[in-house]
Design a protein around this motif. Structure first.
Motif, PDB file in Angstrom:
ATOM      1  N   ILE A 173      35.676  16.380 -68.162  1.00  0.00           N
ATOM      2  CA  ILE A 173      34.455  16.216 -67.385  1.00  0.00           C
ATOM      3  C   ILE A 173      34.347  17.316 -66.325  1.00  0.00           C
ATOM      4  N   MET A 195      24.905  10.366 -57.821  1.00  0.00           N
ATOM      5  CA  MET A 195      26.163   9.983 -58.469  1.00  0.00           C
ATOM      6  C   MET A 195      27.300   9.791 -57.462  1.00  0.00           C
ATOM      7  N   VAL A 241      24.981  20.182 -68.232  1.00  0.00           N
ATOM      8  CA  VAL A 241      25.084  19.052 -69.156  1.00  0.00           C
ATOM      9  C   VAL A 241      24.007  19.114 -70.245  1.00  0.00           C
ATOM     10  N   ARG A 248      25.686   5.712 -73.525  1.00  0.00           N
ATOM     11  CA  ARG A 248      26.028   6.481 -72.331  1.00  0.00           C
ATOM     12  C   ARG A 248      26.261   5.568 -71.123  1.00  0.00           C
ATOM     13  N   THR A 289      24.258  12.367 -63.637  1.00  0.00           N
ATOM     14  CA  THR A 289      25.596  12.960 -63.765  1.00  0.00           C
ATOM     15  C   THR A 289      26.137  13.582 -62.489  1.00  0.00           C
ATOM     16  N   THR A 323      27.945   9.720 -66.974  1.00  0.00           N
ATOM     17  CA  THR A 323      26.793   9.126 -66.303  1.00  0.00           C
ATOM     18  C   THR A 323      27.248   8.135 -65.226  1.00  0.00           C
ATOM     19  N   GLY A 352      29.684  15.694 -69.079  1.00  0.00           N
ATOM     20  CA  GLY A 352      29.340  15.007 -67.850  1.00  0.00           C
ATOM     21  C   GLY A 352      29.419  13.514 -68.100  1.00  0.00           C
TER      22      GLY A 352
END
Length: 540
Positions: free
Chosen positions: A450, A430, A87, A158, A80, A102, A100
């Protein structure tokens, strides 16, 4: 008609050209579980890891890269770009929350194919009331159709279009609990099944499938090895049968000396700390006990060796499909080697095999088969994390430091085989993926707001540039606390007690506690940590 055909042909050619013009890299993220910092050959370990070593020889090794010191928190932060507390992972074994996004979710929106092979461990598990009923479930003896966790927390929900692997964190490598294919429960496995091989084989299958499409792909290969129980194939164990007979002090000294000789560490700034452990030290063991302890470490080595074999098959699949040159491969661990020793069955530890054979936890036994449940223990873990102190779950360097290798033939500008001491953290993966994919970090996803990303892209380091890193890095896991800032680190052990202060620029292995000498600095850094924790911890 002729004009229509021409326009149709032009449109087809345009779409084909546009598809082939997508030169964004594929990304393969390989995670090992409870790997010692110096276990890999390329980090001066004695374990045979030629495939990972080749990636290091053609890529870049990080010597100052951090995780979150334990399985679930690291995996949450990795996927994330947020601290785990943000999260849902303020404690181990909880579900990844929807505030969050992915990497898979973000990259899928950007046109990437996504797949995962291996351990998830980001779903709060569904235990059964009653110890024996729970054990029967773990033993594959009842409740075959019961879901292992809420389905909307699975990888397939996810952002991963494909997933094969265990939902829970601990498995029998020969007959794993909580194994799924998507959302389908895998109730039985072949007689020759071994978890590490299955993860590698599935990763190869996914590469071959996704390479048939022009779109780039993101694949997360999350190994369970070398996390306990110590289960390995006899042919892999045989390679290390006598490797550890001299004990953990010899292992620590040999690895440390090789690191110094290779220039991986400077003994002036990486002084060798005393070996740590609980229980009787090597010289206090009987001959039989020494043989048993050496065999435990041999199985650990065999498990790492098997992961390396899996990596070799993944690399070959990338080459066979023409995807190798433009694939960024990252290899790392979720935390340091583990000192854990749970000597009885319990929540995620079975007491029998599927056939009803008892599993041995205590005493002198020959480890490696599914009828034993072994651990390397604290002394081997300490040696495995050379040159650092402590181990998994602690926020000291031995718990939160990971080897990290980046390999990308067509994109990496750093000198092949070089190292970097620029600091990094799993939260940086990320934003790195987003930058390389030309994707943006969303403010909302699936109707959920988010949380803004905490990580910073590693791309400048890949380009052999100096990046503006994190002013501070923070750590907390079940009482283990730390903050790194301006070359200093304050840390509190997981079991509590006074905070400690180390000057990492001069003492990377945390051997000189300067807390009593610099109380003002200690107090200020503790305040920094508290302000961060107040910001990231859940409201409830």
């Amino acid at each position: 008609m002729r004009i229509c055909l021409s326009l149709s042909l032009l449109l087809t050619l345009f779409l084909a050209t546009a598809a082939h013009a997508d030169d964004r890299p594929n990304i393969v993220l390989i995670m090992l579980d409870d790997l010692g910092f110096s276990d890999l050959g390329c980090y001066c370990g004695e374990i045979d890891t030629p495939n990972i070593d080749k990636l290091a020889a053609g890529g870049l090794r990080f010597t100052s890269f951090y995780n979150c010191a334990r399985c679930c928190p690291t995996r949450a932060a990795l996927l994330t770009g947020l601290y785990p507390h943000q999260v849902g992972l303020i404690r181990n074994g909880r579900s990844l929350t929807k505030n969050g996004v992915t990497i898979a979710e973000a990259l899928q929106q950007a046109g990437y194919q996504t797949a995962m092979a291996g351990k998830w461990h980001l779903s709060q598990t569904n235990p059964i009331d009653g110890r024996q009923k729970q054990l029967d479930w773990l033993n594959h003896q009842s409740n075959f159709d019961r879901e292992f966790a809420p389905l909307d927390t699975y990888p397939i929900d996810r952002g991963f279009q494909r997933h094969f692997g265990p939902i829970w964190g601990v498995v029998d490598y020969f007959d794993p609990f909580s194994l799924v294919n998507g959302t389908e429960i895998v109730k039985e496995v072949p007689d020759d099944f071994y978890m590490t091989d299955a993860i590698g084989d599935k990763a190869v299958e996914y590469i071959e499938e996704m390479s048939k499409q022009d779109a780039p792909f993101f694949m997360y290969v999350a190994h369970t090895a070398p996390h306990w129980p110590l289960h390995a194939k006899p042919e892999d164990i045989a390679k290390y049968q006598d490797k550890y007979a001299a004990g953990w002090h010899q292992l620590r000294d040999a690895r440390y000396d090789r690191m110094v000789e290779a220039g991986l560490i400077d003994p002036l700034t990486f002084p060798k700390p005393a070996l740590q452990g609980e229980g009787p030290d090597w010289n206090a063991l009987s001959t039989e006990e020494k043989q048993h302890m050496a065999q435990l470490m041999a199985v650990h080595a065999a498990m790492v060796d098997c992961v390396d074999q899996s990596v070799g098959r993944v690399v070959q699949a990338l080459k066979n499909t023409g995807r190798y040159d433009n694939t960024l491969i990252l290899v790392m661990s979720d935390n340091g080697a583990s000192p854990e020793r749970y000597l009885n069955p319990g929540f995620d530890r079975p007491n029998e095999t599927r056939e009803g054979k008892p599993i041995q936890y205590e005493g002198i036994f020959n480890p490696g088969s599914e009828e034993t449940w072994g651990y390397i223990g604290s002394y081997w873990a300490s040696a495995g994390n050379t040159p650092f102190r402590y181990w998994k779950a602690q926020s000291f360097e031995g718990g939160a430091h990971t080897p990290m290798i980046a390999h990308w033939p067509s994109g990496l500008k750093a000198k092949p085989g070089s190292t970097t001491d620029q600091q990094g953290h799993v939260i940086d993966v990320m934003p790195t993926c987003l930058e390389l994919a030309g994707a943006s970090y969303p403010t909302t996803y699936d109707s959920h707001p988010i949380t803004p990303v905490e990580g910073k892209s590693l791309a400048p380091i890949f380009q052999d540039q100096t990046r503006e890193g994190h002013p501070q890095l923070y750590f907390e896991h079940e009482g283990g606390k730390a903050v790194i800032a301006d070359g200093w680190k304050v840390v509190q052990p997981r079991q509590g007690g006074p905070w400690e202060l180390y000057h990492l620029e001069e003492d990377r292995t945390e051997t000189k506690n300067l807390a009593s000498e610099q109380p003002e600095r200690l107090a200020n850094m503790k305040k920094q940590w508290q302000a961060w924790f107040d910001r990231v911890k859940p409201a409830n």
